[in-house]
Design an enzyme around this catalytic site. Structure first.
Site: not given
Ligand code: MRU
Length: 350
Positions: A44-46, A87, A196, A237, A247-248
């Site tokens: 995960r993570g862009a 995603r 996270q 992201d 973002n998150k």
């Protein structure tokens, strides 16, 4: 090892759902396994998602039983589509798949010899991975210049080595500033629902020997109000052409709290995260994930059975809350429109 890498004949990645309890390496011998790993947030993570998808396309090419070009292209189109559906928010995923598609389009038309195309796809995927590492180093170097001496820094989610191939974006800034002796302390939002911050950022900072304190998301306002934080830096992201930052989930609250308390708020991201095709953040698709991630914590139910729960995985911070956007090609200040075009253009057409 790297967060995600090519390992001879497979895609190898760190299973981030198992951290910090255990360090498990996942070997994917099929592009569908990589797609599942992205969907389940094992990777995960862009930027890491983009690299994983590119390597998965190369893997699909290698594993394809196609005997000619047309059959191989059909297999690759299916693989790309499956990866695209994993995603929706991180634009790096679509950016990386587009780069792989351009390799396919520019390959020779020789129907019988498909090996050069397979080799070119692997070379492109590995180039994307290498460039990501380079981008993070450069983001760190640019970002460190905005960090004051003795800085106390707030971060949200994980935009570290685990969210990229290595080093990280927001954590890259913190790592670089720490190497220059500028970082006094880092405050890490735990980042509900999937933690996270608590699981991954805390793990990375601990390993790097950078002093930090873990806080729950709802404590950030308290520390900002008390004057305990000098700046916030987060990853992203997707960044729209006007500088709105997805973002998150919870990032928007951090940004508003920063503005209220006169604290600068920075987003750090490679230019592959900038989506100039979207005029504003209003158009960024926001992933909705399972309510079970909210009603459960580490597999244990924490809410009554049968209740309704919402789970938008990201939010959009309007650009008026963003002090600057830190990219590998420089730090962009408001007004963002022109500056973002400049830094994206500076990378050439990749
Ligand atoms: O849902 P996740 O864990 O993939 O979300 C990650 C983030 O929001 C990160 O901040 C973002 O992808 C930038 S990572 C360098």
């Amino acid at each position: 090892m790297k967060t995600v890498e090519w390992a001879g004949d497979r895609v190898r990645l760190i299973d981030q759902t198992r951290l910090p309890w255990e360090f498990v390496v996942l070997d994917c011998t099929d592009h569908r396994q990589v797609a599942s790993a992205i969907r389940e947030m094992r990777v995960r993570g862009a930027p890491a998602i983009g690299v994983a998808a590119a390597l998965a396309v190369a893997l699909a090419a290698r594993r394809s039983a196609a005997a000619n070009r047309a059959a191989l292209l059909a297999d690759l189109a299916d693989a790309a589509e499956e990866l695209r559906l994993t995603r929706p928010t991180a634009v790096n995923l679509f950016w990386a798949i587009e780069r792989m598609k351009r390799v396919i389009q520019s390959a020779g038309q020789d129907d019988d010899n498909i090996d050069p195309l397979k080799a070119a796809l692997l070379a492109e995927a590995e180039a994307i991975a290498t460039e990501d590492e380079d981008c993070c180093q450069r983001i760190g170097a640019h970002g460190a210049s905005v960090v004051p001496q003795g800085a106390r820094i707030l971060t949200h989610c994980n935009a570290g080595a685990l969210a990229t191939v290595d080093y990280g974006t927001a954590l890259g800034v913190i790592r670089a500033a720490h190497a220059q002796g500028k970082v006094a302390h880092v405050y890490v939002d735990e980042t509900r629902p999937l933690l996270q911050g608590a699981r991954l950022t805390a793990w990375e900072l601990d390993q790097a020997g950078i002093p930090f304190t873990l806080i729950t998301d709802n404590m950030a306002g308290h520390f900002l109000h008390r004057g305990a934080i000098d700046l916030a830096v987060v990853g992203s992201d997707r960044i729209a052409a006007n500088g709105d930052v997805a973002n998150k989930i919870g990032t928007y609250s951090v940004a508003v709290l920063c503005k209220e308390n006169g604290v600068p708020f920075y987003a750090a991201a490679p230019t592959s995260t900038v989506d100039l095709s979207l005029a504003s953040g209003e158009d960024i698709p926001i992933e909705e994930r399972s309510p079970a991630e909210v009603t459960h914590l580490a597999g244990k139910r924490i809410a009554p059975e049968g209740i309704r729960a919402a789970n938008p995985a990201f939010d959009v911070t309007p650009h008026r809350y963003v002090t600057a956007i830190i990219t590998e090609n420089g730090v962009v200040h408001p007004p963002f429109g022109e500056g973002l075009q400049r830094v994206v253009g500076a990378g050439g057409r990749r």
